[in-house]
Write an enzyme that holds these catalytic residues in place. Structure first.
Site, PDB file in Angstrom:
ATOM      1  CG  LEU A   1      -2.043  -4.616  -2.949  1.00 48.19           C
ATOM      2  CD1 LEU A   1      -0.744  -4.509  -2.172  1.00 48.19           C
ATOM      3  CD2 LEU A   1      -2.232  -6.021  -3.505  1.00 48.19           C
ATOM      4  CG  ASP A   2      -0.739  -2.028  -5.522  1.00 46.95           C
ATOM      5  OD1 ASP A   2       0.243  -1.723  -4.823  1.00 46.95           O
ATOM      6  OD2 ASP A   2      -0.789  -3.078  -6.189  1.00 46.95           O
ATOM      7  CD  GLN A   3      -7.280   0.606  -4.814  1.00 48.42           C
ATOM      8  OE1 GLN A   3      -7.490   1.748  -5.166  1.00 48.42           O
ATOM      9  NE2 GLN A   3      -7.575  -0.440  -5.562  1.00 48.42           N
TER      10      GLN A   3
END
Lengths: 291, 291, 291, 291
Positions: free
Chosen positions: B235-237
């Site tokens: 997530l969000d990486q």
């Protein structure tokens, strides 16, 4: 530059209610106080009221001490027992700078002071290395070398004690960590609370701790930043005073990011320090109101 | 706007060594290829070479399929087995947008498409709510409602399957999570790898996850930002394509920060999508080269 | 979004002297007025005092009409005969938009209105072309086509008369030239003075007049900008409300600059319009105070 | 900082046609030239091709003189008779700075040089006032005072002759007008063409000539800027190398705008000078390509 007129600066905070502005402004009007600059803010989340006012010193029939005494009564009546200050721009601000090897923030601040853009006294520069002794003394400012031995807790403790003494003798309005690469012990954070400014070379809360430009490069961000904040016992967690960023792209190596970031560090620290010395920063929890 | 001339876009990456530029440019020169735009980059840390070239289609004596075949041989000779592509600007780009309730990114993208600033086909908009069905259909674009039931793993799995089918039928060049508030399952991240763009409403890596503006307000930052990144399983990486920030201050409540941040989300997503569709983004590990 | 609480907004300007803040705040305190937001400014060059205050409507024991009458007396006592206003956020703002062919500002404003980020009534959109009729009507807003014949002074005069009537029937709080490509006649500038906003696609005073992006490209500037200003009889010379810029470089053709500039035009106009409708803009000579 | 590896920098411009990139890159590949950085640009309006390439010096079997001779033949074959240069990063760059009384740009540049961020030799600083002699000499750099008498054409002519001699003896790669308040005579503009950089304290073409911050304040702009440009015979009209801006508002007096603007002047000049010294700036008519 012409000498700016002398002013008294009142900062004040208390739980919000009706009549505060009227109370303060009526007090000032009663004595002929000429308000040159006034700012107000209410934080709805905590229902807290803040104000900062600049009054022409020559418009009041009394001096700063009597203003403090009289305003103190108004403040107490309005519910602010300790959250207020009256300062006098006629008193020159004293600053102590702590540095290590990297000089960009020091060069920048000394240039601003020399050109009187930042019209303050740099009482001393203290370095744990001697790299920046020369430029400091060229500006006619005392430089003190306080080495911090590695793997020598007692030696380090002695160094902190010496540094503290060298700072405290000046009773400075601000202690500035201008890329000082030692972590302040908790007791110094406490002793100098509310007047110790650090420049961190990232857009906090991103990239806390060591080598933030390396972290930023690894994550592939498209902007790097800098943060000026008050130092508290928790590393890089103090109230933020100012931040800014600059664009980077894939052509920028880590040294390029370091170089570009320095231009942001310099202005962010200079702005934060100016605002602090002009009593424009009101701390509220971990947030700041910048008037 | 006049029709832009048709071009073939070559992107290419391989371990750096001498002679790569000569190899590619000689191949193109040999066939009279007119290079309209060319960009090169070498990453010294990984010793990787990247290039993107735009060639006028009418300058070559053959079509895109033969260019692909011929260039493929050059690429293999230079050591690039899979890290190259040849695309044709004559093929219209197809985009599917995933949305929830918040419409600012959708409104913005539809406006850009309608004014032909972004000259692509929005094949479909899929929402887990119906709030944005009206404006989508007003633009003549099909809207599909795929509700995601709460606390119903099977129902959600069925919803994902339906959504996947609705997307895949278009074989889109880009799947855009335009403030879509569901986390993509790992298998969809994999199936759509390299063509799924998300807009996250913070300056990553700050404030990962939910309610980033609330997190930003709590930390007292002086700038809020937005990040357009490729979606990966973490997530969000994913690799960051574009970021930008806007200044906020103590007068900004959380709703104010949300409002100001939206203006940044919109442009950051629009820029990222444009660059992706123009084959300007080359992913390298978790970083991006933007040509 | 929840309904914001109703407020009365007081704006006020007069020659500076001591006691003004006390006068206003005492008047409000006397009636229990709860000040939610207050801003003050003094212009030392002209010795002029400005303030804007937001008061919770439910904190006062009377309505807006009586507030106006009572405050009017306070204002006169302080020396402000006409430079003050009291408005009621409970009265919805009405806006009329004038457009030509380019739709980016219109799309943007309609999106903001539709998502209630900009919570106003767009009473009408008037175009001298019909390109933007469709999207306007899709948003449920009346679109009027008023063609402006070329080389036909009488026809043009009739068009202006028709346009004026279509605007005036709504008594709008703002008339917005959202990339409207006709120059307003002097009498309309006068009739709508202080409430007509234009977006000019350059960083004024650079590149006044026609084709500013072409001018910018010719001069080789490294940033392009946009300016939202009040319309006055002198072309592109009215008081500036907001400006912003975006970076361009040698790879940007004129169409690229146009495209990038649009993103700035949109936000600059949206910000200027919001501030105007919230009574945050005080005009003073050819300058503006933005509270 | 570690010593960067030695490189040869090739800049080149000619009418665009197919085969130029192939011609240059094949020449380099033939001799084993390792291209570290390469940039290309074509200006469609004038059909002009530009490139800049950095080659590792140790990758070629010959030195810079032979490279110049051999590349000259390639350049002529491709149609570039004078529009090319080969420089050697192993040759240290020499800079002469011209100053008056205002020191912010000088302080900034000296700080960058002292910290080796800008790794060049400042051969001399020449001032028409002596205010900045002290800081210059503290950095170990010669300072020359050349007064410019008012209302004395002959005296001024003699001053220019003296200044010219003091500059020319160093054969500097750049002559920098670091807030030098004298207008260069036409013959010096010609003699130093292409290597004289000025910092103008406005966002050109706004506010040409004297006291730009006063002009900016009068016009009520919301941003002030700075421009680094090559000096030509026409005042403030030379090719722009770099520009940037900073936000101001109604609370900023003219001295505030001056102060904020200085931070922009410093970085804009430093960037422009760096790019010039790294042969990144290609002038084309009145525009610049920045590689």
């Amino acid at each position: 530059m012409p000498q700016p007129e002398r002013r008294y600066v009142i900062t004040f905070g208390c739980p919000d209610r009706t009549g505060i502005v009227a109370g303060i402004s009526s007090f000032l009007a009663e004595h002929g106080g000429w308000i040159v600059e006034a700012a107000y803010h209410t934080d709805p989340a905590t229902n807290w009221f803040f104000t900062r006012q600049e009054v022409r010193a020559d418009s009041l029939p009394f001096g700063v001490d009597e203003l403090r005494e009289r305003f103190g009564r108004v403040a107490r009546d309005l519910g602010a027992h300790t959250n207020w200050r009256v300062t006098d721009t006629g008193e020159r601000r004293r600053v102590v700078l702590l540095v290590s090897k990297e000089g960009h923030c020091l060069y920048d601040l000394l240039g601003r002071v020399a050109s009187r853009e930042l019209d303050v006294d740099v009482s001393a520069v203290i370095g744990n290395h001697t790299d920046l002794a020369g430029i400091t003394r060229a500006h006619g400012i005392p430089f003190h070398h306080v080495p911090f031995p590695v793997n020598d807790p007692e030696g380090r403790q002695a160094a902190w004690a010496q540094l503290r003494q060298l700072v405290d003798v000046h009773q400075p309005h601000a202690v500035v960590l201008a890329r000082f690469m030692q972590i302040l012990p908790t007791e110094l954070c406490a002793a100098w609370t509310g007047r110790t400014l650090n420049i961190h070379h990232s857009f906090l809360p991103s990239f806390i701790g060591a080598r933030p430009y390396h972290q930023a490069h690894g994550r592939g961000v498209k902007l790097v930043g800098a943060t000026c904040h008050y130092v508290t016992a928790e590393l890089d967690q103090g109230p933020i005073v100012e931040q800014d960023v600059i664009r980077v792209d894939h052509t920028d190596s880590i040294p390029d990011m370091v170089r570009k970031g320095r231009d942001i560090e310099k202005v962010v620290l200079a702005r934060g320090l100016r605002w602090h010395l002009e009593d424009r920063v009101l701390v509220h929890g971990n947030q700041t109101v910048i008037f």
